[in-house]
Write an enzyme that holds these catalytic residues in place. Structure first.
Site, PDB file in Angstrom:
ATOM      1  N   HIS A   1       0.802  -1.240   0.000  1.00  0.00           N
ATOM      2  CA  HIS A   1       0.000   0.000   0.000  1.00  0.00           C
ATOM      3  C   HIS A   1       0.823   1.273   0.000  1.00  0.00           C
ATOM      4  CE1 HIS A   1      -4.030  -1.796   0.837  1.00  0.00           C
ATOM      5  NE2 HIS A   1      -3.301  -2.750   1.375  1.00  0.00           N
ATOM      6  N   LYS A  61      -8.389  13.548   5.202  1.00  0.00           N
ATOM      7  CA  LYS A  61      -7.495  12.388   5.096  1.00  0.00           C
ATOM      8  C   LYS A  61      -6.519  12.488   6.251  1.00  0.00           C
ATOM      9  CE  LYS A  61      -6.410  13.919   0.905  1.00  0.00           C
ATOM     10  NZ  LYS A  61      -6.530  12.784   0.012  1.00  0.00           N
ATOM     11  N   ARG A  62      -5.713  11.428   6.482  1.00  0.00           N
ATOM     12  CA  ARG A  62      -4.708  11.546   7.528  1.00  0.00           C
ATOM     13  C   ARG A  62      -3.768  12.708   7.238  1.00  0.00           C
ATOM     14  NH1 ARG A  62      -4.357   7.519  11.536  1.00  0.00           N
ATOM     15  NH2 ARG A  62      -2.488   8.634  12.163  1.00  0.00           N
ATOM     16  N   LYS A  95       0.961  14.308   1.792  1.00  0.00           N
ATOM     17  CA  LYS A  95      -0.386  14.606   1.307  1.00  0.00           C
ATOM     18  C   LYS A  95      -0.574  16.115   1.089  1.00  0.00           C
ATOM     19  CE  LYS A  95      -2.426  10.580   3.681  1.00  0.00           C
ATOM     20  NZ  LYS A  95      -3.096   9.754   2.657  1.00  0.00           N
ATOM     21  N   THR A 140      -8.542   6.791  -1.649  1.00  0.00           N
ATOM     22  CA  THR A 140      -9.887   6.253  -1.842  1.00  0.00           C
ATOM     23  C   THR A 140     -10.920   7.340  -1.558  1.00  0.00           C
ATOM     24  OG1 THR A 140      -9.654   5.343   0.392  1.00  0.00           O
ATOM     25  CG2 THR A 140      -9.428   3.813  -1.444  1.00  0.00           C
ATOM     26  N   LYS A 171     -14.746   8.572  -3.249  1.00  0.00           N
ATOM     27  CA  LYS A 171     -15.981   8.866  -2.508  1.00  0.00           C
ATOM     28  C   LYS A 171     -16.512  10.251  -2.887  1.00  0.00           C
ATOM     29  CE  LYS A 171     -14.082   5.981   1.107  1.00  0.00           C
ATOM     30  NZ  LYS A 171     -13.169   5.974   2.267  1.00  0.00           N
TER      31      LYS A 171
HETATM   32  I1  GPV Z   1       1.331   1.290   4.209  1.00  0.00           I
HETATM   33  N1  GPV Z   1      -2.214   3.405   3.501  1.00  0.00           N
HETATM   34  C1  GPV Z   1      -2.736   3.564   4.766  1.00  0.00           C
HETATM   35  O1  GPV Z   1      -3.834   4.085   4.922  1.00  0.00           O
HETATM   36  N2  GPV Z   1      -2.036   3.149   5.854  1.00  0.00           N
HETATM   37  C2  GPV Z   1      -0.853   2.512   5.751  1.00  0.00           C
HETATM   38  O2  GPV Z   1      -0.236   2.130   6.767  1.00  0.00           O
HETATM   39  C3  GPV Z   1      -0.360   2.304   4.438  1.00  0.00           C
HETATM   40  C4  GPV Z   1      -1.033   2.780   3.336  1.00  0.00           C
HETATM   41  C5  GPV Z   1      -3.042   3.839   2.358  1.00  0.00           C
HETATM   42  C6  GPV Z   1      -2.354   4.608   1.248  1.00  0.00           C
HETATM   43  O3  GPV Z   1      -1.637   5.691   1.797  1.00  0.00           O
HETATM   44  C7  GPV Z   1      -3.436   5.104   0.294  1.00  0.00           C
HETATM   45  O4  GPV Z   1      -2.857   5.752  -0.815  1.00  0.00           O
HETATM   46  C8  GPV Z   1      -4.284   3.933  -0.199  1.00  0.00           C
HETATM   47  O5  GPV Z   1      -5.387   4.402  -0.921  1.00  0.00           O
HETATM   48  C9  GPV Z   1      -4.777   3.107   0.977  1.00  0.00           C
HETATM   49  O6  GPV Z   1      -3.709   2.708   1.812  1.00  0.00           O
HETATM   50  C10 GPV Z   1      -5.520   1.858   0.542  1.00  0.00           C
HETATM   51  O7  GPV Z   1      -4.766   1.130  -0.384  1.00  0.00           O
END
Ligand code: GPV
Length: 791
Positions: free
Chosen positions: A335, A523-524, A529, A631, A635
């Site tokens: 990811h 988002k986080r 970001k 994601t 949405k």
């Molecule tokens: I590695 N992501 C997350 O939320 N936590 C993590 O520890 C890791 C990846 C996220 C990515 O940052 C996003 O871009 C992605 O859409 C999401 O994982 C789902 O794949």
């Protein structure tokens, strides 16, 4: 069951659950008690189908989805809609003297995840059930989910999330299926708690199995009787530590021993459970890979690989055969390409906590090295790729070697894995790396959070089939030229904006204008970001308005929602900075009738459900190459917001769907960034881009106060001081001019309501491919090789 019968069932079931739990009549119950009883009634309603689904899956090949995070949020509304019993439950409660909508507000979020990765796992559960696919989720029942965020003078403060008391009504324990987990620090039991996962308009009920840790003995009776009360409870406390918290991390690696303990705990429990079921149903362990596949959601569950091999060896299977079975069983999803997130564990930590597992990892490492020597791989390459080197166990490499599939989560991300992060694996195992672009469930993220827009879509399409077949949304495309429909869309948007405005006024006391453009970044909080880029824009706009109050400024409200990992100081500084900007702007009567800034406290799934439908503009502004997928971008699109974004992650694919003219692209592309960064000097844009110096300098010129902690100075230094690989690593200043141009354009275009609505409508029509049903179908076909198993 007839409607009348269903309603009577709910009345009866809710009443008796309340009686059984509290010894009181339903008329005496609190709303929280009624919510719990409703959850129990739903379990009662699905119980037979749930048991039947398990039986059916045990006869066939099945998938097991292992994830340290499942960001489920609330379940009840989702279940009522999926099971098509919303009206009956509502009527039953009405007869009992309660209002369903306010009962639903009693449910706490199951915040068993940090961000995108955890929410993706939850969407995958929903889609698998909806598609009648034999998929079971495995994770941890964290006593406290992600922390609750409060703002104190604009600073983030973390407080415990008390989301469940001693139990949580929607889950059921299966004590008879507990597993003993072997740890050098003392064995513990893993007790499964199952959450039913309903699918949309299907009888199948899938399972999310969440493990809770318990001591082998509740307390030491000898210590206790001798008056040593603390010691008597030591074992219990140690066990409870395992499921006490979710580590508040997102993409950065937290090297805590307890975290490894959590990972091993749930990986071991899940693998033991899967082996038990396989033996019960098929007898022979050697057919394991025929009937089972395990998807590893990032590296957190990767310790399941040596654990499975170890358990097979305990059953008398030789290492070589056991590891070949493992190679046919595991699949791995990556990811992120951020180096700090590729988990590594110090050898000593692994050796000390789980010595028997460590010796299996050594065997895997030796086998890998031998296989690579066999094909004459360069020794340096072998060393770099091996599972154990530099005193560490490399979990991503372990996963990449053993897994039969490695997938990225958006096309660009997968391309980067192939050419960069995992290029050695691509060379040696061509074809192993594949792409599965993420998706989101249209049930939660459109049907349930935006019933108003859903009703309009259903009316236009003639039925609700789109909820299960999101590709049908494309049939909405012709209405993009229907002025009446666009007007209806704008009316719906206004309702959703009003709902958000009400929430903000009640919770934060800020009044916002629903005719303003709602520009939302949720988002986080992470430097890559680039919330800071948005913040600089807003501050620059503030100064421009102050200088030119007469100009025709588009009214706008800038919303943020974000939690920062508790140890991530710079991310927390950015939160403080944005809150300072909000204070300045919201209290300045020269501008606060034109722009406002709202930082929503404690952003979570439930708040997301109010924010996404209300957006006009969706902020997806990461530095190109850094966001694996995203994601939230999907949405927003589904709910008719236009994206302002870089060509990063799944934004690239959104762009492929809607074209340049229906979104606002800006910034350097990934291949350009690679070229630019080695000679990049942030002082150049800082000096040259009009207005930029002024806003960057607010970090050090006393405009804002961080109470003399030096936080803003550090943030300034991170942008301005050091070589190319240090100063402004995420190219905030470099992309500023381009971002400002795009965002100014989005503000001007917003004034033409009809053109804007047309573009938003095209976004909705084209969003079907971002349904997680499509993603799950791809996993099923290409990786899992499982079949629809309808009960
Ligand atoms: I590695 N992501 C997350 O939320 N936590 C993590 O520890 C890791 C990846 C996220 C990515 O940052 C996003 O871009 C992605 O859409 C999401 O994982 C789902 O794949």
């Amino acid at each position: 069951m007839s409607k009348k019968k269903l309603k009577d069932f709910f009345k009866q079931s809710i009443s008796s659950h309340i009686k059984a739990n509290s010894g009181q009549d339903v008329s005496q119950a609190t709303e929280a008690e009624v919510w719990a009883a409703l959850s129990r009634a739903i379990i009662e309603h699905v119980a037979d189908n749930w048991a039947e689904t398990k039986k059916a899956y045990d006869k066939t090949r099945q998938e097991h989805y292992l994830s340290a995070e499942f960001l489920v949020g609330r379940s009840t509304l989702n279940n009522l809609v999926n099971l098509d019993i919303y009206d009956e439950a509502k009527d039953a409660l009405k007869d009992l003297g309660f209002d369903l909508t306010s009962i639903l507000e009693e449910e706490n979020d199951a915040a068993l995840g940090n961000g995108g990765l955890g929410r993706l796992a939850a969407c995958f559960m929903d889609s698998s059930a909806t598609l009648d696919m034999p998929v079971t989720g495995y994770g941890i029942l964290y006593r406290h989910g992600l922390f609750k965020q409060v703002f104190d003078n604009g600073y983030q403060v973390e407080t415990p999330d008390v989301w469940m008391e001693d139990d949580f009504a929607p889950v059921v324990p299966h004590r008879d299926e507990k597993q003993r987990i072997e740890l050098a620090t003392g064995d513990v039991y893993a007790v499964p708690y199952d959450l039913p996962i309903t699918g949309y308009h299907t009888d199948n009920v899938n399972t999310l199995r969440l493990w809770k840790a318990e001591p082998l003995t509740p307390f030491d009776i000898h210590d206790f009787n001798a008056g040593n009360f603390q010691e008597a409870l030591e074992e219990k406390n140690q066990a409870e530590d395992i499921w006490r918290v979710l580590y508040p991390n997102d993409t950065t690696h937290e090297g805590k021993v307890l975290r490894l303990k959590q990972q091993y705990f749930f990986a071991s429990a899940s693998v033991k459970d899967i082996i038990r079921r396989h033996k019960e149903n098929h007898g022979d362990l050697r057919t394991f890979a025929e009937f089972n596949s395990l998807q590893l959601n990032d590296t957190h569950p990767v310790i399941a690989i040596p654990e499975l091999i170890r358990l097979f060896m305990e059953e008398g299977i030789e290492f070589d055969e056991a590891s070949e079975i493992a190679k046919a069983t595991f699949a791995y999803t990556n990811h992120t390409v951020l180096a700090e997130a590729l988990e590594k564990w110090d050898i000593n930590i692994v050796k000390e906590l789980i010595p028997n597992v460590y010796s299996v990892i050594e065997k895997i490492d030796a086998k890998f090295r031998a296989e690579l020597a066999e094909i004459d791989a360069h020794p340096g390459k072998i060393e770099y790729m091996s599972m154990i080197h530099d005193g560490q166990v490399h979990m991503a490499w372990l996963a990449s070697y053993v897994s039969y599939s490695i997938n990225g989560v958006a096309q660009l991300h997968t391309d980067i894995l192939r050419k960069d992060t995992l290029h050695d694996w691509e060379d040696i195992y061509p074809g192993k790396i594949n792409n599965k672009t993420n998706g989101v469930t249209p049930r939660r993220w459109l049907r349930n959070t935006n019933p108003e827009l859903s009703a309009l879509i259903t009316k236009l399409l003639g039925n609700e089939d789109w909820v299960k077949h999101a590709d049908k949304l494309e049939e909405l495309l012709p209405f993009a030229d229907d002025k009446k429909v666009l007007k209806q869309f704008l009316d719906v948007k206004k309702i959703k904006k009003q709902q958000l405005a009400d929430m903000v006024e009640t919770s934060l006391g800020i009044k916002v204008d629903v005719d303003a453009q709602f520009d939302i970044m949720i988002k986080r909080l992470h430097e890559y970001k680039r919330q800071l880029l948005d913040a600089f824009y807003i501050l620059d706009l503030y100064y421009r308005i102050k200088e030119n109050p007469q100009e025709d400024w588009t009214p706008r409200v800038f919303f943020f929602g974000a939690k920062a990992a508790s140890g991530y100081v710079r991310a927390k500084t950015i939160i403080k900075f944005i809150n300072e900007i909000a204070e300045l702007i919201n209290n300045d009567s020269d501008v606060n009738n034109i722009i406002k800034v709202v930082f929503v406290e404690n952003y979570n799934v439930s708040k997301a459900e109010v924010l996404f439908p209300a957006a006009d503009l969706s902020e997806q502004i990461s530095m190109a190459g850094k966001e694996a997928s995203g994601t939230g971008n999907m949405k927003f699109m589904m709910n008719g917001a236009l994206t302002i974004g870089t060509l990063d992650g799944a934004n690239v694919e959104i762009n492929g769907q809607v074209g340049d003219e229906n979104m606002f692209l800006f910034g350097a592309k990934e291949e350009e960034i690679v070229e630019i960064l080695p000679s990049y000097d942030p002082k150049v844009p800082y000096e040259k881009t009009p207005g930029l110096k002024r806003v960057v300098d607010t970090l050090i010129d006393g405009t804002f106060s961080d109470d003399n902690q030096g936080l803003f100075q550090d943030l300034y230094n991170s942008l301005m001081v050091g070589d190319w690989d240090q100063a402004d690593q995420y190219y905030v200043l470099g992309d500023f001019a381009s971002y400002r141009e795009a965002k100014d354009r989005a503000a001007v275009e917003f004034n033409d309501k009809e053109t804007w609505a047309r573009k938003a409508w095209i976004n909705i029509s084209k969003s079907g491919v971002f349904s997680s049903d499509r993603t799950i179908r791809e996993y099923v076909e290409d990786i899992w090789k499982i079949e629809e198993t309808k009960i």
